[in-house]
Scaffold this motif. Sequence first.
Motif, PDB file in Angstrom:
ATOM      1  N   HIS A 159       0.363 -11.667  11.058  1.00 31.38           N
ATOM      2  CA  HIS A 159       1.512 -12.790  11.150  1.00 31.38           C
ATOM      3  C   HIS A 159       2.550 -13.235  11.620  1.00 31.38           C
ATOM      4  N   SER A 160       2.985 -14.164  11.620  1.00 33.32           N
ATOM      5  CA  SER A 160       4.088 -15.025  13.375  1.00 33.32           C
ATOM      6  C   SER A 160       5.201 -13.770  13.251  1.00 33.32           C
TER       7      SER A 160
ATOM      8  N   GLU B 204       7.911  -1.127  -1.451  1.00 35.79           N
ATOM      9  CA  GLU B 204       7.701   0.572  -1.126  1.00 35.79           C
ATOM     10  C   GLU B 204       6.494   1.118  -0.971  1.00 35.79           C
ATOM     11  N   GLU B 205       5.681   0.734  -2.120  1.00 34.30           N
ATOM     12  CA  GLU B 205       4.526   1.545  -2.045  1.00 34.30           C
ATOM     13  C   GLU B 205       3.229   0.948  -1.020  1.00 34.30           C
ATOM     14  N   ALA B 206       3.371  -0.583  -1.034  1.00 28.23           N
ATOM     15  CA  ALA B 206       2.064  -1.735  -0.052  1.00 28.23           C
ATOM     16  C   ALA B 206       2.730  -0.936   1.111  1.00 28.23           C
ATOM     17  N   MET B 207       4.070  -1.022   1.960  1.00 25.70           N
ATOM     18  CA  MET B 207       4.602  -0.281   2.882  1.00 25.70           C
ATOM     19  C   MET B 207       3.875   0.851   3.194  1.00 25.70           C
TER      20      MET B 207
ATOM     21  N   SER C 128       4.182  -8.405   5.879  1.00 32.06           N
ATOM     22  CA  SER C 128       2.726  -8.686   5.569  1.00 32.06           C
ATOM     23  C   SER C 128       2.600  -8.960   3.633  1.00 32.06           C
ATOM     24  N   LEU C 129       3.180  -8.886   3.597  1.00 35.53           N
ATOM     25  CA  LEU C 129       3.207  -8.817   1.826  1.00 35.53           C
ATOM     26  C   LEU C 129       3.524 -10.375   0.813  1.00 35.53           C
TER      27      LEU C 129
ATOM     28  N   TRP D 255      -1.450  -7.925   0.793  1.00 37.75           N
ATOM     29  CA  TRP D 255      -1.466  -7.980   2.321  1.00 37.75           C
ATOM     30  C   TRP D 255      -1.585  -9.772   1.416  1.00 37.75           C
ATOM     31  N   ALA D 256      -0.823 -10.457   2.373  1.00 34.60           N
ATOM     32  CA  ALA D 256      -1.168 -12.408   2.753  1.00 34.60           C
ATOM     33  C   ALA D 256      -2.090 -12.225   3.205  1.00 34.60           C
TER      34      ALA D 256
END
Length: 282
Positions: free
Chosen positions: A49-50, A160-163, A187-188, A197-198
């Motif tokens: 992403h940007s 936090e979990e996703a990261m 990114s989320l 995720w985006a």
Amino acid sequence: MTVPTWFAQALAQPPEHRDVVVAGARVAYRVWGPAGAPGVVLVHGGAAHSGWWDHVAPLLPGRRVVALDLTGHGASDRRDRYDPLLWAREVVAVAAAEELDRPVVVGHSMGGWVAVSVGVEHAAEVSALVVVDSPLNDRPPDEERLRERRRPHRVYASVEEAMTRFRTLPPQEVLLPYVREHVARGSLRPVEGGWTWAFDPDFFGTRLLLRDLLPGVTVPLTLLRCEHGLVSAAMAAEMAGLVRGPMPVVELPDAGHHPMLDQPLALVATLRTLLALGSPAR
């Protein structure tokens, strides 16, 4: 975590967030720098992403820098079908929205394929191309594993979990932790039940082959080859042989495929040099 001064100063120059509609879909983008200055458009790779450019764009002084989210990525809309020629139109559209006069287009990995497509289909709209470690493959390598495990994104209970699950595609062992944290957080997107995720897991579509595109490039083109990336010296030479004019190849020392994540200052220094010197005449 220790954050270096240069990184903190770069993020202290937040972009303006804007969007433009292309073929019925909203294309989000970020913009830095003074209006009317020479333009640069930054194009991310697949599943990115940007925001991957947030610490790079502010370090290109004297430029109007735009970084877009290709549709199917980041904050942009999703489409029923993705087409590299339509992504190329998105690049041209955001440049036009910011009134950039023939900008330099910089594309990383899959974004390099998009940049070359711009150079073939919209040559009059750009002044030069810079391709960052985009290999001469049938499809960008950052799609390969995604295509193999194609399924809806997992939903995580917290950011936090996703990261903790953030991974680059293809995998890269060395990532600067402060850059990784910033990029992973961006990114989320929030969904029912948490975060995911985006990017659209179905962003795959028709892919134009780089070996077919390169002979049609009529604007100056420079290849940045990452030392530990996906473009070997032999592949770079093959790519140069496909281009009708000169194609300088610049190696980024000790960089993986994603240099903005492990060697961002080397990437910035190289881009500054290319922008300052201009591109070789055709």
